[in-house]
Design an enzyme around this catalytic site. Structure first.
Site, PDB file in Angstrom:
ATOM      1  N   TYR A  31     -10.780  20.055  16.184  1.00 25.03           N
ATOM      2  CA  TYR A  31      -9.740  18.972  15.670  1.00 25.03           C
ATOM      3  C   TYR A  31      -8.444  18.946  16.718  1.00 25.03           C
ATOM      4  CZ  TYR A  31      -7.299  17.811  11.407  1.00 25.03           C
ATOM      5  OH  TYR A  31      -6.006  16.410  10.730  1.00 25.03           O
ATOM      6  N   SER A  72      -2.278  14.156  13.317  1.00 24.25           N
ATOM      7  CA  SER A  72      -1.688  15.989  12.452  1.00 24.25           C
ATOM      8  C   SER A  72      -1.008  15.986  14.085  1.00 24.25           C
ATOM      9  CB  SER A  72      -3.425  16.534  12.566  1.00 24.25           C
ATOM     10  OG  SER A  72      -2.856  17.838  12.244  1.00 24.25           O
TER      11      SER A  72
END
Ligand code: NJP
Length: 251
Positions: A155, A142
Site C-alpha cells: 500500500y 496517504s
C-alpha cells in the site's frame, strides 16, 4: 454556472463524503465508481450525477471522457476539478510473505487508475481552466506514502507512487493554470476500506483502530478537499498531511 467536479471512488467513504461537501458548497458533481447500487443511492440522496467507471478499464475511462465532453458541449458548463480518490489496500503482510498479485492490484487502482483518469480528463480540465481562470486535480494519497510501517509495504509503495505521479504532473503542468494538490490522510475510520483490506475479518478490522483514540472521519478528509478547492485559484496546496491528534503524537 456552478463549478463542476468529477470524483472517483465516490460510492463510499471519503469519496461519498466529498460528494456531499461539494454539493453543499454549490458544486455540480459527477460521482464515479463501480458499484451501481451505491451510486444510485448517492444520486437519490444528493442529486449528483453518477456513472459506473472502473478506473482500471480503459473503455470505461474513454467512455467517461466522451460522455463528459458531450455534456459540457450541451450545457456549456466546463469541468473545474478532478478528485482522484479511488483506491484500496489489500493485506497487512510483511514484504517477505506478501502476494505480488495483491501488490499488482493496488498499483493498478491506486497508481495506474489515477494516471488513466487524469490523462483522459486533462484536456477537459484545460478547457475549464480557459473558461474559468483555473482548474484543479486533487488526489487522496496517504501518510503511508510518506512514512513506512510494518505490513504496509504494498500500500505504501503504491501511495508513494501516486504521490510521485502527482508531483510529476505538477511540474509538467507548470505554466498552465491547473492546480495539482494532494491530501495525505493518516488513519481514517472508513470501515469498508479496512474490512476489505483484511479480507472481511471484522475483528481484526476493529482492532486496527484501537490504538488511535479519535481517528479521522471520511467527512474530515472531505472537508479539507472542499476547502482546498475553495481557495483562490493562485494558491496551490501541494501536499496536505492530516492526521488524528492521537496519531500525530506517535511520531
Ligand atoms: O475507502 P472506501 P476510503 N475503479 O473503500 C473505489 C485513501 N485513504 O474512503 O468501485 C473505480 O470506502 C470504491 O468504489 P467501488 C484510500 O487509499 C484511506 O477510505 O464501487 N473505483 C470506493 O468508492 C483511497 O484512495 C485511508 O468499489 C474503485 C472507493 O474506491 C481513498 O482514501 C487512509 C476501484 C474506496 O472507498 C478513499 O478510501 C488514507 C476501481 N477499480 C488514505 N476500486 C483510510 N481509510 O484509513 C475501488 O491515508 N474503487
Amino acid at each position: 454556472h456552478s463549478r463542476r467536479a468529477v470524483i472517483t471512488g465516490a460510492s463510499s467513504g471519503i469519496g461519498a463524503a466529498t460528494v456531499r461537501r461539494l454539493r453543499d458548497a454549490g458544486w455540480s458533481v459527477l460521482a464515479v465508481a463501480r458499484r451501481e447500487d451505491r451510486l444510485a443511492a448517492l444520486a437519490e440522496e444528493t442529486g449528483c450525477s453518477v456513472r459506473v467507471v472502473d478506473v482500471t478499464h480503459d473503455d470505461d475511462v474513454v467512455a467517461l471522457r466522451a460522455a463528459l465532453a458531450d455534456d459540457i458541449a450541451a450545457t456549456g458548463q466546463p469541468l473545474d476539478a478532478l478528485v482522484l480518490n479511488a483506491g484500496l489496500a489489500i493485506g497487512v503482510d510483511p514484504v517477505e510473505e506478501a502476494d505480488p498479485a495483491d501488490w499488482a492490484r493496488m498499483f493498478e487502482v491506486n497508481v495506474l487508475g489515477a494516471q488513466r483518469v487524469a490523462a483522459a480528463l486533462l484536456p477537459l480540465l484545460r478547457e475549464g481552466a480557459r473558461a474559468r481562470g483555473f482548474a484543479d486535480v486533487i488526489a487522496v494519497t496517504s501518510t503511508a506514502g510518506q512514512r513506512a510501517y510494518e505490513g504496509g509495504g504494498g500500500y505504501a509503495a503504491s501511495k508513494s507512487g501516486l504521490r510521485m505521479l502527482m508531483d510529476t504532473l505538477r511540474l509538467e503542468l507548470a505554466g498552465e493554470p491547473i492546480r495539482v494538490m494532494q491530501v495525505a490522510p493518516g488513519m481514517v475510520r472508513t470501515d469498508e476500506f479496512t474490512l476489505h483490506r483484511l479480507g472481511g475479518d471484522a475483528e481484526r478490522a476493529a482492532a486496527l483502530y484501537e490504538g488511535v483514540e479519535h481517528p479521522l472521519t471520511a467527512d474530515d478528509v472531505a472537508l479539507v478537499i472542499a476547502q482546498s478547492l475553495a481557495l483562490p485559484g493562485h494558491i496551490n496546496l501541494d501536499e496536505i498531511t492530516m492526521r488524528p491528534v492521537a496519531q500525530a503524537a506517535q511520531h
